[in-house]
Design an enzyme around this catalytic site. Structure first.
Site, PDB file in Angstrom:
ATOM      1  CG  ASN A 142     -16.111 -14.940  58.513  1.00 44.87           C
ATOM      2  OD1 ASN A 142     -14.982 -15.413  58.614  1.00 44.87           O
ATOM      3  ND2 ASN A 142     -16.434 -13.719  58.899  1.00 44.87           N
ATOM      4  CB  THR A 143     -15.386 -20.437  60.933  1.00 47.42           C
ATOM      5  OG1 THR A 143     -14.089 -20.406  60.322  1.00 47.42           O
ATOM      6  CG2 THR A 143     -16.304 -21.334  60.164  1.00 47.42           C
ATOM      7  NE  ARG A 182       6.271  -7.924  59.344  1.00 45.71           N
ATOM      8  CZ  ARG A 182       5.430  -8.945  59.379  1.00 45.71           C
ATOM      9  NH1 ARG A 182       5.867 -10.180  59.253  1.00 45.71           N
ATOM     10  NH2 ARG A 182       4.156  -8.748  59.577  1.00 45.71           N
ATOM     11  N   GLY A 237       5.783 -10.236  65.022  1.00 44.46           N
ATOM     12  CA  GLY A 237       4.707 -11.149  65.454  1.00 44.46           C
ATOM     13  C   GLY A 237       3.863 -11.560  64.273  1.00 44.46           C
ATOM     14  CB  CYS A 240      -5.173 -19.059  59.351  1.00 48.08           C
ATOM     15  SG  CYS A 240      -6.283 -19.116  57.957  1.00 48.08           S
ATOM     16  CD  GLU A 242      -7.569 -23.582  49.670  1.00 50.32           C
ATOM     17  OE1 GLU A 242      -8.535 -23.886  48.990  1.00 50.32           O
ATOM     18  OE2 GLU A 242      -6.407 -23.938  49.393  1.00 50.32           O
ATOM     19  CG  PHE A 243      -3.327 -26.877  53.579  1.00 54.31           C
ATOM     20  CD1 PHE A 243      -3.122 -26.836  54.953  1.00 54.31           C
ATOM     21  CD2 PHE A 243      -3.944 -27.990  53.039  1.00 54.31           C
ATOM     22  CE1 PHE A 243      -3.520 -27.893  55.768  1.00 54.31           C
ATOM     23  CE2 PHE A 243      -4.339 -29.055  53.838  1.00 54.31           C
ATOM     24  CZ  PHE A 243      -4.126 -29.004  55.205  1.00 54.31           C
ATOM     25  CE  LYS A 262      -6.514 -23.962  57.369  1.00 55.44           C
ATOM     26  NZ  LYS A 262      -6.489 -23.274  56.146  1.00 55.44           N
ATOM     27  CD  GLN A 299      -4.904 -14.327  68.384  1.00 51.94           C
ATOM     28  OE1 GLN A 299      -3.760 -13.882  68.322  1.00 51.94           O
ATOM     29  NE2 GLN A 299      -5.864 -13.698  69.017  1.00 51.94           N
ATOM     30  CB  ALA A 333      -1.058 -27.514  58.786  1.00 54.06           C
TER      31      ALA A 333
HETATM   32  C1  UDX Z   1      -1.472 -19.291  56.776  1.00 51.46           C
HETATM   33  C2  UDX Z   1      -0.886 -20.622  56.321  1.00 51.46           C
HETATM   34  O1  UDX Z   1       0.457 -20.418  55.853  1.00 51.46           O
HETATM   35  C3  UDX Z   1      -1.751 -21.244  55.249  1.00 51.46           C
HETATM   36  O2  UDX Z   1      -1.264 -22.534  54.891  1.00 51.46           O
HETATM   37  C4  UDX Z   1      -3.180 -21.380  55.777  1.00 51.46           C
HETATM   38  O3  UDX Z   1      -4.032 -21.902  54.792  1.00 51.46           O
HETATM   39  C5  UDX Z   1      -3.691 -20.032  56.246  1.00 51.46           C
HETATM   40  O4  UDX Z   1      -2.807 -19.476  57.206  1.00 51.46           O
HETATM   41  P1  UDX Z   1      -1.508 -16.806  55.827  1.00 51.46           P
HETATM   42  O5  UDX Z   1      -2.148 -16.452  57.125  1.00 51.46           O
HETATM   43  O6  UDX Z   1      -2.115 -16.290  54.575  1.00 51.46           O
HETATM   44  O7  UDX Z   1      -1.426 -18.392  55.674  1.00 51.46           O
HETATM   45  O8  UDX Z   1       0.001 -16.256  55.845  1.00 51.46           O
HETATM   46  P2  UDX Z   1       1.433 -16.815  56.252  1.00 51.46           P
HETATM   47  O9  UDX Z   1       2.345 -16.631  55.109  1.00 51.46           O
HETATM   48  O10 UDX Z   1       1.380 -18.170  56.836  1.00 51.46           O
HETATM   49  O11 UDX Z   1       1.877 -15.764  57.364  1.00 51.46           O
HETATM   50  C6  UDX Z   1       1.205 -15.641  58.605  1.00 51.46           C
HETATM   51  C7  UDX Z   1       1.892 -14.610  59.474  1.00 51.46           C
HETATM   52  O12 UDX Z   1       3.158 -15.079  59.926  1.00 51.46           O
HETATM   53  C8  UDX Z   1       2.173 -13.285  58.775  1.00 51.46           C
HETATM   54  O13 UDX Z   1       1.897 -12.209  59.654  1.00 51.46           O
HETATM   55  C9  UDX Z   1       3.649 -13.366  58.446  1.00 51.46           C
HETATM   56  O14 UDX Z   1       4.238 -12.101  58.301  1.00 51.46           O
HETATM   57  C10 UDX Z   1       4.166 -14.111  59.654  1.00 51.46           C
HETATM   58  N1  UDX Z   1       5.434 -14.824  59.430  1.00 51.46           N
HETATM   59  C11 UDX Z   1       5.515 -15.817  58.493  1.00 51.46           C
HETATM   60  C12 UDX Z   1       6.545 -14.519  60.214  1.00 51.46           C
HETATM   61  O15 UDX Z   1       6.495 -13.634  61.069  1.00 51.46           O
HETATM   62  N2  UDX Z   1       7.704 -15.225  60.012  1.00 51.46           N
HETATM   63  C13 UDX Z   1       7.808 -16.229  59.092  1.00 51.46           C
HETATM   64  O16 UDX Z   1       8.880 -16.840  58.992  1.00 51.46           O
HETATM   65  C14 UDX Z   1       6.674 -16.530  58.299  1.00 51.46           C
END
Ligand code: UDX
Length: 445
Positions: A74-75, A425, A254, A259, A144-145, A203, A261, A206
Site C-alpha cells: 500500500n502507498t 450517473r 465525480g 488511484c 499496474e494499469f 503511471k 486523486q 496515465a
Molecule cells: C484507474 C485506471 O483506469 C487504471 O488504469 C489504473 O490502473 C487505476 O486507476 P480504477 O480506479 O479502477 O482504474 O477505475 P476507473 O474505471 O478508471 O474509474 C475511476 C473513476 O472514474 C470511477 O469513480 C468512475 O466511476 C469514474 N469515471 C470513469 C467517470 O466518472 N466517468 C468516466 O467516463 C469514466
C-alpha cells in the site's frame, strides 16, 4: 499474481502478507469469501490455487526462495508531516525493501508494482544495496494499469505492459526476464521497455490524463445545466472525433477510486518540489473540479428539496466508487452523503456489495461528526424498496446495472410525492421517468 500463475503453470507464485486473516480468506475453500470481489477472479484462483499459486504468511521463506519478487504494498497519501495530504507514504515500501534485504541470500529481481512517485525504484535500490548479503538486486518498475471491476479482463488483454529498468546489461537482462513472463499471453509488441523513471512517471500521467478527461466533461456538465445543451450529446459529438476518442467522457457525480486523486496529488507534489508551480496548479485543478462536482450534486439535492433536509429521508443507491466492485475508496458517495448529513438528512444506502460497517468507516474517516451520529443518521438496507420507502429523494451514486432494470413506477409509488430522482450517473431513461411523474435531475442536462 493470480493471472500470472494461471497463464504460466510452470512458475510457482507465492503471495505473502503479514495479515493472517487476509491470507486465510485467500485460502478459503468457499471462493465467495475471497477478500476482493472482481468478476472472473474466483475462476482464476480456483484453477491455479494449490497448483502453482499459494497464499502464505511466511514472508521470510518466500523471499529466500523467490527469483523475482513483486512488491505490491500500500502507498497511501501521507496523513502526517512533510508532504501531508499530497505525497505518497512510502513507509510500507521501505519496510518491505528492508525485509527483502535482510532475508535474501541469492540474487533477486525486485519488481515495484505499487503506484509510486518517480524515483522510488532508486530508493528501493539504495536500501537493498545497504545490506549484509552478497546477493545482487535489480529493481524494475512495472506499473499496474488494470481498472477495478474489469481487472481480470484487463490483465488478460492489456493495452500495454510497461517495464522500466536500469539501462545496464544486468538491468536489460532483468527487463527481459519479466518480459518473458508476460509474453506467455501478451503480444510482444504490447510490452514496452523503458528506463525506470519513464515507467514510474507514465503511471501517474496515465491516471492524471484519464481523470482530467472526466473533470473536463464534468466542468461542461455544469455549463449544460445552465443552458439547453445536453452533456451526453456533447460527449458523443466530441468523442467521435478520432483525435479525442469516446472513452472516459461520461459525466458523473465525480470520479473516485484509489488511484486518480492519489496519483494526481503525487504529480502535484513532485512538480511543486521541483519548483514547477504552474504545472502543479494545472493538475491540482483536476481535483478541485472533482470536489466541486460532488459538492454541486449535493447542493442540487438540497436546493430542490426547498433548502432543507432536516428530518427528510434520502435514499442513496450505490456506495462503491464504480460498479462491479466493493471498493469504496474516495467514492463520490461518501462526500455527497457527508454534505447531506450536514443538512441533517436521514440517509438510507443500498449497495449490492458494500456492507454497512464499511459505510460507517468511510464516514467516520472524514471526522465531520461523531461515529455515534454517523450510525444514528446513516443506515444500510438490504434492498432498494426499503431504501426508497417514504424517501423524499433518491440519488444514484454508482452505476450498478441493476438500478436500470428497476420498476421505477413501483418505487416512485413508495416515495414521498413529488418523487425526486437525482441521477448522478445518467444511467436512467429520464424521459421515461418523467412520463411517470417523477422529478428527474441528471448531470449536465
Ligand atoms: C484507474 C485506471 O483506469 C487504471 O488504469 C489504473 O490502473 C487505476 O486507476 P480504477 O480506479 O479502477 O482504474 O477505475 P476507473 O474505471 O478508471 O474509474 C475511476 C473513476 O472514474 C470511477 O469513480 C468512475 O466511476 C469514474 N469515471 C470513469 C467517470 O466518472 N466517468 C468516466 O467516463 C469514466
Amino acid at each position: 499474481m493470480a493471472v500470472i500463475a494461471q497463464k504460466c503453470p510452470h512458475i510457482n507464485v507465492t503471495v505473502v502478507d503479514v495479515n493472517a486473516e487476509r491470507i486465510a480468506a485467500w485460502n478459503d475453500t468457499e471462493l465467495a469469501n475471497l477478500p476482493i470481489y472482481e468478476p472472473g477472479l474466483k475462476e482464476v484462483v480456483a484453477e491455479a490455487r494449490g497448483r502453482n499459486l499459494f497464499f502464505s504468511t511466511d514472508v521470510a521463506s518466500a523471499i529466500r526462495e523467490a527469483e523475482m519478487i513483486f512488491m505490491s504494498v500500500n502507498t497511501p497519501t501521507k496523513t502526517y508531516g512533510n508532504g501531508k495530504g499530497q505525497a505518497a507514504d512510502l513507509k510500507y515500501i521501505e519496510l518491505c525493501a528492508r525485509q527483502i534485504a535482510k532475508e535474501a541470500t541469492t540474487d533477486k529481481i525486485v519488481v515495484e508494482k505499487s503506484t509510486l512517485p518517480v524515483r522510488t525504484a532508486q530508493a528501493i535500490k539504495t536500501i537493498l544495496s545497504n545490506n549484509q548479503t552478497t546477493a545482487k538486486f535489480q529493481v524494475l518498475s512495472n506499473p499496474e494499469f488494470l481498472a477495478e471491476g474489469t481487472a481480470v479482463a484487463d490483465l488478460f488483454a492489456p493495452d500495454r505492459v510497461l517495464i522500466g529498468g536500469e539501462q545496464s546489461p544486468e538491468g536489460l537482462e532483468a527487463i527481459e526476464a519479466l518480459t518473458d513472463i508476460y509474453a506467455h499471453w501478451v503480444p510482444r509488441e504490447r510490452i514496452l521497455q523503458t528506463n525506470v523513471w519513464s515507467s514510474e512517471l507514465s503511471k501517474l500521467v496515465a491516471n492524471a490524463f484519464l481523470a482530467q478527461r472526466i473533470s473536463s466533461i464534468n466542468s461542461i456538465s455544469a455549463l449544460c445545466e445552465k443552458t439547453e445543451a445536453n452533456v451526453d450529446e456533447i460527449a458523443k459529438a466530441i468523442g467521435m472525433d478520432s483525435r479525442i476518442g469516446s472513452k472516459f467522457l461520461k459525466a458523473s457525480v465525480g470520479f473516485g477510486g484509489s488511484c486518480f486523486q492519489k496519483d494526481i496529488l503525487n504529480l502535484v507534489y513532485i512538480s511543486r518540489s521541483y519548483g514547477l508551480e504552474e504545472v502543479a496548479d494545472y493538475w491540482e485543478h483536476v481535483i478541485d473540479l472533482n470536489d466541486y462536482q460532488k459538492r454541486r450534486f449535493a447542493q442540487h439535492i438540497i436546493s430542490k428539496l426547498n433548502n432543507t433536509l432536516s428530518g427528510k429521508k434520502i435514499a442513496l443507491l450505490g456506495w462503491a466508487f464504480k460498479k462491479d466492485t466493493n471498493d469504496t475508496r474516495e467514492s463520490a458517495a461518501i462526500y455527497v452523503a457527508d454534505y447531506l448529513l450536514n443538512e441533517q438528512a436521514e440517509v438510507y444506502v443500498y449497495d449490492p456489495k458494500v456492507p454497512e460497517s464499511q459505510i460507517h468507516k468511510d464516514l467516520d474517516y472524514l471526522n465531520s461528526r461523531s461515529p455515534e451520529e454517523n450510525r444514528a443518521q446513516v443506515h444500510k438496507v438490504i434492498d432498494v424498496e426499503q431504501a426508497v420507502s417514504g424517501a423524499h429523494a433518491v440519488a444514484i451514486l454508482t452505476e450498478w446495472d441493476e438500478f436500470k432494470s428497476y420498476d421505477w413506477q413501483k418505487l416512485s409509488n413508495l416515495m414521498m410525492q413529488p418523487a425526486f430522482v437525482f441521477d448522478g450517473r445518467n444511467i436512467l431513461d429520464h424521459d421515461a421517468l418523467r412520463a411517470l411523474d417523477i422529478q428527474v435531475c441528471g448531470i449536465g442536462k
